[in-house]
Enzyme design. Structure first.
Site, PDB file in Angstrom:
ATOM      1  CG  ASP A 183       5.152   8.811  -4.655  1.00  0.00           C
ATOM      2  OD1 ASP A 183       6.120   9.237  -5.320  1.00  0.00           O
ATOM      3  OD2 ASP A 183       5.287   8.275  -3.537  1.00  0.00           O
ATOM      4  CD1 TRP A 226       9.473   9.298  -6.252  1.00  0.00           C
ATOM      5  CD2 TRP A 226      11.378   8.192  -6.549  1.00  0.00           C
ATOM      6  NE1 TRP A 226       9.175   7.957  -6.298  1.00  0.00           N
ATOM      7  CE2 TRP A 226      10.331   7.248  -6.472  1.00  0.00           C
ATOM      8  CE3 TRP A 226      12.691   7.721  -6.745  1.00  0.00           C
ATOM      9  CZ2 TRP A 226      10.535   5.878  -6.589  1.00  0.00           C
ATOM     10  CZ3 TRP A 226      12.887   6.345  -6.854  1.00  0.00           C
ATOM     11  CH2 TRP A 226      11.814   5.446  -6.777  1.00  0.00           C
ATOM     12  CG  ASP A 247      11.569   9.190  -0.863  1.00  0.00           C
ATOM     13  OD1 ASP A 247      11.244   9.774  -1.911  1.00  0.00           O
ATOM     14  OD2 ASP A 247      10.884   8.308  -0.317  1.00  0.00           O
TER      15      ASP A 247
HETATM   16  C1  GAL Z   1       7.910   7.916  -1.904  1.00  0.00           C
HETATM   17  C2  GAL Z   1       7.823   9.423  -1.932  1.00  0.00           C
HETATM   18  C3  GAL Z   1       7.870   9.914  -0.520  1.00  0.00           C
HETATM   19  C4  GAL Z   1       6.712   9.338   0.236  1.00  0.00           C
HETATM   20  C5  GAL Z   1       6.772   7.823   0.163  1.00  0.00           C
HETATM   21  C6  GAL Z   1       5.586   7.175   0.816  1.00  0.00           C
HETATM   22  O1  GAL Z   1       7.870   7.412  -3.185  1.00  0.00           O
HETATM   23  O2  GAL Z   1       8.873   9.950  -2.697  1.00  0.00           O
HETATM   24  O3  GAL Z   1       7.821  11.342  -0.494  1.00  0.00           O
HETATM   25  O4  GAL Z   1       5.523   9.815  -0.311  1.00  0.00           O
HETATM   26  O5  GAL Z   1       6.820   7.391  -1.183  1.00  0.00           O
HETATM   27  O6  GAL Z   1       5.633   5.797   0.655  1.00  0.00           O
END
Ligand code: GAL
Length: 425
Positions: A183, A226, A247
């Site tokens: 991430d 992301w 997300d």
């Molecule tokens: C975000 C990620 C999600 C999930 C989340 C968990 O940054 O894009 O898919 O992993 O964190 O906290």
């Protein structure tokens, strides 16, 4: 504008620097040769662990499996993982390709051990991670884990991997991890304030890939950047998949936004390197069955990873039927590995076409709007020619019709009609 403002403020929150205009870090020799061509994926002699320049061969079709984040958030435990793994096998989903069982954020503690190791949360994983991975493997499945490229994970509940890439990759290898979702939060932007976000991200992805190499175990690398809309332009040399948007959440507008963001990068995807519009929300309760079919169909057309995000132990027959539609899965998993692309979008009435290995096309007529609409296209517009009649196989109803040229259907609001189109015998 709102999205841009949100992205900018999210970036500021996370400490990203707006400065830094250095040229791209990526010095990979064939970065420019990739676009639109899939021929570089070798069929033999694949370097066992390499990401550069060939990929690692672990995702020649888009990964499929399960991840608990969309449904359970941070509450996933060893028991949850074991129950989902058993259900993948018992339900027949494993046999259809759902073979990865992936942890997400929240499995580990905020602090490392005295030796600098990531520490599984003892309340959730009382015996650590290895026995859970062993259990998953014993069922013939693969085991995935979550890490963050920065100082913390994105929820700030766990230690990040920055400064510990080799240590963490080696620990993952020792536990038997097959898939790392890396991430993108709390990045070391101050330390590298002279670099652009994209250059920093490439460096971190490359370093983690090298750490995987150094671990001696083949692990799929999911670059979960992301934030940066340009990730798809550089990540194909550095990971097996990368996020193309924010997300996902369990509603139609979010599915739509992530579909559009992903689709615009269709030329960047191919075997071993896939655009990822984020995980499935099928079965999570926030969308009508029609909208859930839409997400599943669009994701297949995008050749997206199909990572179920629901409670597999508690699925309705209808939800199960969506996740196990073999014709839609076959479109996603088609060995040609070409992502579908838009032929037209007239006021939210989309025609998408995806070339398949056998010469057929998977066609999605998608009505983005809130009212049913007749959506129309032609055989030549979707990229076929040469036959006098074509068969249209509706993958959701099973009906088969034929046409000389026109393809037309009444499509429900927020819905799709999806056909496999090929010459009629
Ligand atoms: C975000 C990620 C999600 C999930 C989340 C968990 O940054 O894009 O898919 O992993 O964190 O906290």
């Amino acid at each position: 504008m709102v999205l841009v403002a949100a992205l900018v403020s999210a970036a500021m929150l996370l400490g990203f620097s707006a400065s830094g205009n250095l040229p791209s870090w990526d010095s990979s020799p064939n970065a420019s040769a990739r676009t639109g061509s899939f021929a570089y994926v070798p069929t033999s002699g694949l370097p066992p662990y390499a990401f550069v320049p060939y990929g690692n061969g672990l995702a020649l079709t888009p990964p499929m499996g399960w991840n608990g984040y969309n449904h359970f958030g941070y509450a996933v435990t060893a028991d949850t993982v074991r129950a989902m793994a058993r259900t993948l096998v018992a339900s027949g989903m494993k046999a259809l390709g759902y073979t990865n069982v992936n942890l997400d954020g929240g499995w580990d503690l905020p602090n490392r051990s005295a030796n600098g190791e990531l520490q599984p949360d003892p309340k959730k994983f009382p015996h650590g991670i290895k026995p859970v991975a062993d259990y998953v493997h014993a069922l013939g499945l693969k085991f995935g884990i979550y890490a963050s490229a920065g100082y913390k994970n994105c929820a700030a509940t766990s230690a990040g991997s920055f400064g510990h890439y080799q240590q963490d990759a080696s620990a993952f290898a020792a536990w038997g991890v097959d898939y790392v979702k890396l991430d993108w939060c709390y990045l070391p932007v101050r330390k590298y304030s002279f670099m652009s976000h994209a250059a920093l991200s490439q460096m971190l992805a490359r370093q983690f890939g090298n750490a995987i190499l150094g671990s001696g175990r083949r692990m799929l690398l999911d670059v979960n950047d992301w934030i940066d809309p340009s990730t798809s332009a550089w990540a194909s040399n550095l990971g097996n998949m990368w996020r193309t948007g924010l997300d996902i959440s369990d509603n139609y507008q979010s599915v739509l936004a992530n579909f559009i963001r992903d689709m615009s990068h269709y030329l960047d995807a191919g075997p071993d390197h896939w655009n990822d519009p984020d995980m499935l929300e099928v079965g999570n309760g926030g969308m009508s069955l029609n909208e859930q079919r839409t997400q599943f169909s669009l994701w297949a057309e995008l050749a997206a990873p199909l990572i179920a995000g629901n409670d597999l132990t508690n699925m309705s027959h209808d939800v199960f039927a969506i996740l196990t539609n073999t014709q839609v899965i076959a479109v996603d998993q088609d060995s040609l590995g070409q992502q579908g692309y838009p032929v037209t979008n007239r006021n939210g009435h989309w025609v998408l076409t995806k070339a398949l290995e056998n010469g057929d096309r998977a066609v999605v007529l998608f009505d983005q709007t809130g009212r049913p609409a007749v959506i129309r296209t032609t055989i030549s517009a979707i990229g076929l020619s040469g036959a006098t009649r074509y068969q249209l196989r509706d993958v959701w109803t099973g009906s088969v019709t034929t046409t000389k040229s026109v393809i037309s259907a009444l499509v429900p609001a927020h819905g799709v009609v999806m056909y496999i189109v090929g010459p009629s015998a």
